[in-house]
Design a protein around this motif. Structure first.
Motif, PDB file in Angstrom:
ATOM      1  N   ASP A  74       0.828  -1.210   0.000  1.00 29.03           N
ATOM      2  CA  ASP A  74       0.000   0.000   0.000  1.00 29.03           C
ATOM      3  C   ASP A  74       0.862   1.260   0.000  1.00 29.03           C
ATOM      4  O   ASP A  74       0.584   2.209  -0.737  1.00 29.03           O
ATOM      5  CB  ASP A  74      -0.918   0.035   1.230  1.00 29.03           C
ATOM      6  N   HIS A  75       1.895   1.276   0.829  1.00 30.95           N
ATOM      7  CA  HIS A  75       2.736   2.472   0.963  1.00 30.95           C
ATOM      8  C   HIS A  75       3.386   2.860  -0.374  1.00 30.95           C
ATOM      9  O   HIS A  75       3.455   4.037  -0.727  1.00 30.95           O
ATOM     10  CB  HIS A  75       3.813   2.255   2.027  1.00 30.95           C
ATOM     11  N   THR A 103      -1.276   4.212  -0.282  1.00 32.94           N
ATOM     12  CA  THR A 103      -1.798   4.541   1.040  1.00 32.94           C
ATOM     13  C   THR A 103      -0.593   4.541   1.969  1.00 32.94           C
ATOM     14  O   THR A 103      -0.072   3.478   2.307  1.00 32.94           O
ATOM     15  CB  THR A 103      -2.839   3.500   1.514  1.00 32.94           C
ATOM     16  N   PRO A 104      -0.134   5.717   2.351  1.00 31.83           N
ATOM     17  CA  PRO A 104       1.101   5.797   3.147  1.00 31.83           C
ATOM     18  C   PRO A 104       0.992   5.043   4.478  1.00 31.83           C
ATOM     19  O   PRO A 104      -0.085   4.907   5.047  1.00 31.83           O
ATOM     20  CB  PRO A 104       1.267   7.299   3.404  1.00 31.83           C
ATOM     21  N   SER A 162       1.077   4.627   8.247  1.00 31.34           N
ATOM     22  CA  SER A 162       0.679   5.559   9.304  1.00 31.34           C
ATOM     23  C   SER A 162       0.916   4.894  10.655  1.00 31.34           C
ATOM     24  O   SER A 162       1.109   3.672  10.734  1.00 31.34           O
ATOM     25  CB  SER A 162      -0.806   5.918   9.165  1.00 31.34           C
ATOM     26  N   LEU A 163       0.878   5.704  11.678  1.00 27.19           N
ATOM     27  CA  LEU A 163       1.047   5.173  13.025  1.00 27.19           C
ATOM     28  C   LEU A 163      -0.020   4.125  13.329  1.00 27.19           C
ATOM     29  O   LEU A 163       0.275   3.073  13.896  1.00 27.19           O
ATOM     30  CB  LEU A 163       0.995   6.312  14.060  1.00 27.19           C
ATOM     31  N   GLY A 164      -1.254   4.397  12.928  1.00 26.72           N
ATOM     32  CA  GLY A 164      -2.339   3.442  13.163  1.00 26.72           C
ATOM     33  C   GLY A 164      -2.108   2.104  12.485  1.00 26.72           C
ATOM     34  O   GLY A 164      -2.342   1.049  13.073  1.00 26.72           O
ATOM     35  N   ARG A 165      -1.618   2.147  11.258  1.00 27.13           N
ATOM     36  CA  ARG A 165      -1.338   0.899  10.534  1.00 27.13           C
ATOM     37  C   ARG A 165      -0.198   0.125  11.197  1.00 27.13           C
ATOM     38  O   ARG A 165      -0.258  -1.088  11.327  1.00 27.13           O
ATOM     39  CB  ARG A 165      -1.002   1.197   9.076  1.00 27.13           C
ATOM     40  N   VAL A 166       0.853   0.843  11.589  1.00 32.38           N
ATOM     41  CA  VAL A 166       1.981   0.190  12.257  1.00 32.38           C
ATOM     42  C   VAL A 166       1.527  -0.425  13.579  1.00 32.38           C
ATOM     43  O   VAL A 166       1.865  -1.573  13.896  1.00 32.38           O
ATOM     44  CB  VAL A 166       3.151   1.172  12.466  1.00 32.38           C
TER      45      VAL A 166
END
Length: 149
Positions: A116-117, A126-127, A129-133
């Motif tokens: 995604d990134h 889709t970069p 993000s903190l939420g994804r990490v």
């Protein structure tokens, strides 16, 4: 959830449940045949037969000509599936299904946020993000909990 997403979500839920059944069934084939690779070949042969039957029933006239212009990497899906099926047949009796699936999901999520990134394979970016990490870290934590407790 919007009504238009219910059917795709339900199909993925069912397919996800089936992925939990696939490694142990293939492990039985591997154990009885003495070959993880033969088990994977049988699994793919049955899957191919089912898909050909569905294709014939739903699209009796199809053409392969448009596929000549797809990028080389578009042909790799079967390779990925073969690796997963063979690895699952090998790992299922050694790790157990819960560990196998949680480890696989962790690997999928790590790869997914990278794909995604970078917008790999022609997808929209889709970069990270903190939420994804944090989500991936929770999944990795789940792997640890499933393996240790």
């Amino acid at each position: 959830m919007p009504t238009s997403l219910i059917l795709p979500a339900l199909l993925i839920l069912i397919a996800g449940a089936m992925t939990a059944a696939q490694p142990p069934t293939n492990a039985v084939l591997a154990r009885e045949s003495g070959s993880v690779i033969l088990a994977a070949v049988i699994s793919f042969a049955v899957g191919t037969a089912v898909l050909l039957a569905v294709l014939a029933a739903t699209q009796p006239r199809f053409a392969l000509a448009p596929l000549r212009d797809v990028p080389w990497w578009a042909w790799a899906g079967g390779f990925y599936g073969a690796v997963f099926v063979a690895a699952g047949a090998y790992a299922a009796p050694r790790l157990g299904i819960a560990s196998l699936i949680t480890i696989a999901v962790a690997g999928q999520m790590i790869a997914a946020i990278a794909i995604d990134h970078y917008g790999a394979f022609g997808l929209d970016r889709t970069p990270i993000s903190l939420g994804r990490v944090l989500g991936v870290l929770l999944i990795v934590g789940g792997v640890v909990l499933v393996r240790r407790f």
